[in-house]
Design a protein around this motif. Structure first.
Motif, PDB file in Angstrom:
ATOM      1  N   GLU A  98       0.652  -1.336   0.275  1.00 26.99           N
ATOM      2  CA  GLU A  98       0.017  -0.015   0.099  1.00 26.99           C
ATOM      3  C   GLU A  98       0.852   1.151  -0.224  1.00 26.99           C
ATOM      4  OE1 GLU A  98      -3.439   0.139  -0.087  1.00 26.99           O
ATOM      5  OE2 GLU A  98      -3.004  -2.241  -0.619  1.00 26.99           O
ATOM      6  N   GLU A 100       0.915   4.055   1.858  1.00 28.98           N
ATOM      7  CA  GLU A 100       1.491   4.523   3.138  1.00 28.98           C
ATOM      8  C   GLU A 100       2.784   3.897   3.453  1.00 28.98           C
ATOM      9  OE1 GLU A 100      -1.772   4.208   2.307  1.00 28.98           O
ATOM     10  OE2 GLU A 100      -2.550   6.154   2.737  1.00 28.98           O
ATOM     11  N   GLN A 125      -1.308  10.782  -5.728  1.00 30.84           N
ATOM     12  CA  GLN A 125      -1.719   9.935  -4.634  1.00 30.84           C
ATOM     13  C   GLN A 125      -1.109  10.307  -3.230  1.00 30.84           C
ATOM     14  OE1 GLN A 125      -1.689   5.543  -5.441  1.00 30.84           O
ATOM     15  NE2 GLN A 125      -1.176   6.185  -7.540  1.00 30.84           N
ATOM     16  N   CYS A 126      -0.091  10.859  -3.419  1.00 29.65           N
ATOM     17  CA  CYS A 126       0.571  11.240  -2.164  1.00 29.65           C
ATOM     18  C   CYS A 126       0.219  12.375  -1.416  1.00 29.65           C
ATOM     19  CB  CYS A 126       2.347  11.192  -1.909  1.00 29.65           C
ATOM     20  SG  CYS A 126       2.984   9.589  -2.176  1.00 29.65           S
ATOM     21  N   ARG A 128      -2.991  13.587  -2.187  1.00 29.69           N
ATOM     22  CA  ARG A 128      -4.312  13.396  -1.870  1.00 29.69           C
ATOM     23  C   ARG A 128      -4.213  12.763  -0.333  1.00 29.69           C
ATOM     24  NH1 ARG A 128      -5.189  10.254  -6.638  1.00 29.69           N
ATOM     25  NH2 ARG A 128      -5.774  11.787  -8.074  1.00 29.69           N
ATOM     26  N   ARG A 129      -3.322  12.073  -0.051  1.00 24.06           N
ATOM     27  CA  ARG A 129      -3.412  11.325   1.362  1.00 24.06           C
ATOM     28  C   ARG A 129      -2.813  12.170   2.430  1.00 24.06           C
ATOM     29  NH1 ARG A 129      -2.982   4.924  -0.602  1.00 24.06           N
ATOM     30  NH2 ARG A 129      -5.037   5.157  -1.681  1.00 24.06           N
TER      31      ARG A 129
END
Length: 180
Positions: A98, A100, A125-126, A128-129
């Motif tokens: 995943e 993270e 993606q990074c 967004r999280r």
């Protein structure tokens, strides 16, 4: 600081970008970057980088570029992918976990240095999280007209705080903190 804090360095999205907002040209062409920005022009960035987390598509482009003599040394290399290549690359660790966990693994390898995030989709993606601390952008004096955009339309709004802008020759360097 990002939520995934196994290392003490920052998580930095590092990008070269055309003035019209592209980080790669048609067909993921990146040769135009080396025309304006060479690794020896940014020794402080390479010295501050302990590891790189790279998307699979960017890895393939970088592999092509290194065959052309445009290698970049940013420390240990990790590639996050759903499909590791059949032929292993001894210089790269392929991760299928995943996001993270991949960031934590690469940050750990970076130690007290920064983790550099490379790849449009991976960076989005990074972001967004909430895993990114800073964005570093080299704006190059070229209009590409088409290619891979700095960020996909699906990214949504990310608030940034500018903290540095410099010009060296034709290259403008912009640095932003990601507001959390």
């Amino acid at each position: 600081m990002s939520d995934v804090s196994t290392g003490t360095g920052k998580v930095v999205v590092n990008r070269a970008m055309s003035l019209d907002g592209f980080i790669a040209g048609r067909g993921h062409a990146m040769g135009w970057v080396a025309e304006h920005l060479t690794p020896d022009a940014i020794p402080e960035v390479m010295a501050a980088t302990g590891a790189m987390l790279i998307g699979r598509g960017t890895y393939e482009v970088a592999k092509r570029m290194s065959a052309e003599g445009t290698a970049y040394d940013g420390g240990a290399q990790f590639v996050l992918t759903h499909r590791p290549p059949d032929e292993p690359d001894p210089a790269v660790t392929f991760l299928t976990c995943e996001l993270e966990e991949a960031v934590a693994t690469a940050r750990s390898a970076a130690g007290d240095k920064n983790l550099e995030i490379l790849g449009a989709d991976l960076a989005a993606q990074c972001l967004r999280r909430g895993l990114v601390d800073e964005i570093l952008v080299y704006v190059l004096p070229v209009l590409l007209g088409d290619g891979v955009r700095f960020s996909p339309p699906s990214l949504g709004r990310i608030d940034l705080e500018p903290f540095s802008n410099t010009q060296s020759g034709a290259v403008t360097t912009l640095r932003f903190r990601v507001r959390k």
